[in-house]
Motif scaffolding. Structure first.
Motif, PDB file in Angstrom:
ATOM      1  N   HIS A  97      56.672 -16.042  81.592  1.00 44.25           N
ATOM      2  CA  HIS A  97      57.384 -17.272  81.237  1.00 44.25           C
ATOM      3  C   HIS A  97      58.885 -17.140  81.456  1.00 44.25           C
ATOM      4  O   HIS A  97      59.556 -18.127  81.803  1.00 44.25           O
ATOM      5  N   ARG A  98      59.410 -15.958  81.264  1.00 42.11           N
ATOM      6  CA  ARG A  98      60.832 -15.748  81.526  1.00 42.11           C
ATOM      7  C   ARG A  98      61.128 -15.952  83.015  1.00 42.11           C
ATOM      8  O   ARG A  98      62.140 -16.546  83.389  1.00 42.11           O
ATOM      9  N   ALA A  99      60.226 -15.473  83.861  1.00 42.63           N
ATOM     10  CA  ALA A  99      60.417 -15.606  85.305  1.00 42.63           C
ATOM     11  C   ALA A  99      60.186 -17.031  85.795  1.00 42.63           C
ATOM     12  O   ALA A  99      60.872 -17.514  86.698  1.00 42.63           O
ATOM     13  N   VAL A 100      59.218 -17.721  85.211  1.00 42.95           N
ATOM     14  CA  VAL A 100      58.851 -19.056  85.700  1.00 42.95           C
ATOM     15  C   VAL A 100      59.679 -20.158  85.039  1.00 42.95           C
ATOM     16  O   VAL A 100      59.639 -21.312  85.480  1.00 42.95           O
ATOM     17  N   ALA A 101      60.436 -19.825  84.000  1.00 45.61           N
ATOM     18  CA  ALA A 101      61.167 -20.831  83.226  1.00 45.61           C
ATOM     19  C   ALA A 101      62.018 -21.773  84.081  1.00 45.61           C
ATOM     20  O   ALA A 101      62.004 -22.992  83.853  1.00 45.61           O
ATOM     21  N   PRO A 102      62.780 -21.292  85.080  1.00 42.88           N
ATOM     22  CA  PRO A 102      63.592 -22.235  85.865  1.00 42.88           C
ATOM     23  C   PRO A 102      62.780 -23.304  86.576  1.00 42.88           C
ATOM     24  O   PRO A 102      63.282 -24.395  86.846  1.00 42.88           O
ATOM     25  N   PHE A 103      61.527 -23.001  86.861  1.00 40.52           N
ATOM     26  CA  PHE A 103      60.654 -23.951  87.566  1.00 40.52           C
ATOM     27  C   PHE A 103      59.823 -24.789  86.592  1.00 40.52           C
ATOM     28  O   PHE A 103      59.459 -25.922  86.904  1.00 40.52           O
ATOM     29  N   MET A 104      59.532 -24.231  85.421  1.00 43.32           N
ATOM     30  CA  MET A 104      58.684 -24.905  84.437  1.00 43.32           C
ATOM     31  C   MET A 104      59.468 -25.862  83.538  1.00 43.32           C
ATOM     32  O   MET A 104      58.968 -26.945  83.205  1.00 43.32           O
ATOM     33  N   HIS A 136      56.820 -33.157  66.513  1.00 44.12           N
ATOM     34  CA  HIS A 136      56.485 -32.337  67.676  1.00 44.12           C
ATOM     35  C   HIS A 136      57.637 -31.415  68.040  1.00 44.12           C
ATOM     36  O   HIS A 136      58.816 -31.778  67.890  1.00 44.12           O
ATOM     37  N   ALA A 137      57.312 -30.256  68.577  1.00 46.87           N
ATOM     38  CA  ALA A 137      58.308 -29.404  69.204  1.00 46.87           C
ATOM     39  C   ALA A 137      58.599 -29.929  70.605  1.00 46.87           C
ATOM     40  O   ALA A 137      57.727 -30.498  71.273  1.00 46.87           O
ATOM     41  N   VAL A 138      59.839 -29.731  71.040  1.00 39.77           N
ATOM     42  CA  VAL A 138      60.263 -30.078  72.390  1.00 39.77           C
ATOM     43  C   VAL A 138      60.867 -28.817  72.994  1.00 39.77           C
ATOM     44  O   VAL A 138      61.693 -28.151  72.363  1.00 39.77           O
ATOM     45  N   CYS A 139      60.459 -28.477  74.204  1.00 31.10           N
ATOM     46  CA  CYS A 139      60.922 -27.244  74.841  1.00 31.10           C
ATOM     47  C   CYS A 139      61.980 -27.561  75.883  1.00 31.10           C
ATOM     48  O   CYS A 139      61.661 -27.951  77.005  1.00 31.10           O
ATOM     49  N   ASP A 140      63.249 -27.380  75.495  1.00 29.67           N
ATOM     50  CA  ASP A 140      64.356 -27.718  76.382  1.00 29.67           C
ATOM     51  C   ASP A 140      64.990 -26.508  77.043  1.00 29.67           C
ATOM     52  O   ASP A 140      65.850 -26.668  77.919  1.00 29.67           O
ATOM     53  N   ASP A 141      64.626 -25.286  76.610  1.00 31.97           N
ATOM     54  CA  ASP A 141      65.309 -24.107  77.142  1.00 31.97           C
ATOM     55  C   ASP A 141      64.383 -22.898  77.129  1.00 31.97           C
ATOM     56  O   ASP A 141      63.289 -22.920  76.545  1.00 31.97           O
ATOM     57  N   ALA A 200      49.984 -13.390  87.606  1.00 28.95           N
ATOM     58  CA  ALA A 200      50.409 -12.329  88.528  1.00 28.95           C
ATOM     59  C   ALA A 200      51.124 -12.866  89.759  1.00 28.95           C
ATOM     60  O   ALA A 200      51.945 -12.156  90.352  1.00 28.95           O
ATOM     61  N   ASP A 201      50.842 -14.115  90.162  1.00 31.02           N
ATOM     62  CA  ASP A 201      51.430 -14.602  91.416  1.00 31.02           C
ATOM     63  C   ASP A 201      51.909 -16.048  91.394  1.00 31.02           C
ATOM     64  O   ASP A 201      52.391 -16.554  92.403  1.00 31.02           O
ATOM     65  N   ALA A 202      51.818 -16.736  90.253  1.00 28.57           N
ATOM     66  CA  ALA A 202      52.227 -18.143  90.211  1.00 28.57           C
ATOM     67  C   ALA A 202      53.727 -18.324  90.424  1.00 28.57           C
ATOM     68  O   ALA A 202      54.166 -19.351  90.945  1.00 28.57           O
ATOM     69  N   VAL A 203      54.520 -17.326  90.030  1.00 26.85           N
ATOM     70  CA  VAL A 203      55.973 -17.447  90.226  1.00 26.85           C
ATOM     71  C   VAL A 203      56.300 -17.507  91.722  1.00 26.85           C
ATOM     72  O   VAL A 203      57.205 -18.236  92.139  1.00 26.85           O
TER      73      VAL A 203
END
Length: 324
Positions: free
Chosen positions: A60-67, A117-122, A291-294
């Motif tokens: 999630h740390r790696a994919v965060a900029p795209f997610m 609800h929670a909102v995920c902004d960062d 393993a490879d989605a990023v």
């Protein structure tokens, strides 16, 4: 950076998130229910192919900029598996009081009351939710500031079995119809069995209008291919036909977020793809995993799509003309 015994501290922007029990196996490997996960962040995979909470944090740390562009401003429902995918799950809408104050909440109406609800902004919020064993994030199709007016329309292509060839064919037909209606669209593997086709909207129509339009599109397509496609909500009426599900286009309904992980063996990921990738006969709903989605995310498969939200008026007129 490391934390105390049994914990790991991870820097995320201006914040540091403490990850508790990072070595806890959430996705057991092929050997047994408690197989080793991957080494932290090394991407190598464990002997039995399992994944730990630390592995999910790294993903999630790696994919965060795209997610995060798909999450910001949207109310969430969290699918949590505190004991891993082999244990019980629960769906969390209400945000517990003990969540950090820096996690954004939004209070929205439900029948007989409200839900916070929670909102995920960062990235920090994303990693905190992973620490809470939130395996899958389900997002609203509208934003917290305009909850009754979606800026996404979703068609969920649900096959009768595991026949992904039928999904690919149906998605191609739907994409062609949306092109005729001059609506931009993009496909996403669900990480489970099917495919979502997402259409960006301008946010000016309410859910009733959007759902009615989606239903008419689905009915038009199913009417043209009655042996292969159906809009029947009852399973017993579908037979072996693929179900064109438009029910997610409603207030307080959710759809799995792009790049979210699904609680299935191997940790498959709901992954945006291009229409060209849909032509690959080897494509499946679980093609990408943590393993490879990023790598797929870095190709920017939905390039420019999210900036092209459309009004439905012109598309409605084109659809009515097609339907005669």
């Amino acid at each position: 950076m490391s934390g105390g015994e049994g914990a790991r501290r991870v820097r995320a922007g201006r914040r540091t998130v403490e990850v508790h029990r990072p070595d806890k196996v959430l996705f057991p490997g092929d050997g047994d229910g408690e197989g080793d996960g991957r080494g932290e962040g090394d991407g190598s995979g464990g002997d039995a192919g399992g994944y730990t909470k630390g592995d999910l944090v790294d993903y999630h740390r790696a994919v965060a900029p795209f997610m995060l562009p798909h999450l910001r401003g949207r109310p969430l429902m969290l699918e949590r598996h505190p004991d891993g995918i082999a244990g019980p799950r629960f769906m969390q809408k209400n945000t517990p009081e003990h969540y950090p104050e820096w996690i954004r909440r939004v209070e929205l109406a439900k029948e007989g009351g409200t839900v916070r609800h929670a909102v995920c902004d960062d990235t920090a919020t994303l990693l905190y939710l992973v620490d809470q064993a939130s395996i899958t994030l389900h997002r609203w199709l509208s934003r917290a500031d305009h909850p009754h007016h979606p800026d996404r329309m979703v068609f969920d292509l649900d096959p009768a079995g595991d026949d992904f060839e039928a999904v690919r064919e149906a998605a191609g037909l739907l994409g062609e119809l949306l092109d005729e209606l001059k609506l931009p669209s993009a496909p996403m593997t669900t990480g489970s069995r099917g495919l979502h086709v997402v259409v960006p909207l301008n946010g000016r129509h309410d859910f009733d209008e959007v759902r009615a339009f989606a239903r008419d599109v689905a009915d038009t397509l199913a009417g043209a291919h009655p042996g292969r496609l159906t809009t029947a909500a009852r399973k017993k009426e579908r037979g072996e036909r693929l179900y064109l599900d438009i029910q997610r286009n409603a207030y307080a309904q959710t759809a799995v977020a792009p790049f979210t992980v699904r609680p299935l063996p191997g940790a498959p990921v709901a992954t945006p793809i291009t229409w060209e990738q849909l032509d690959d006969p080897e494509l499946t709903a679980r093609r990408w995993t943590v393993a490879d989605a990023v790598e797929q995310a870095r190709t920017n498969p939905w390039s420019g799509l999210l900036d092209r939200g459309r009004a439905l008026g012109p598309a409605r007129r084109r659809l009515n003309a097609l339907r005669g």
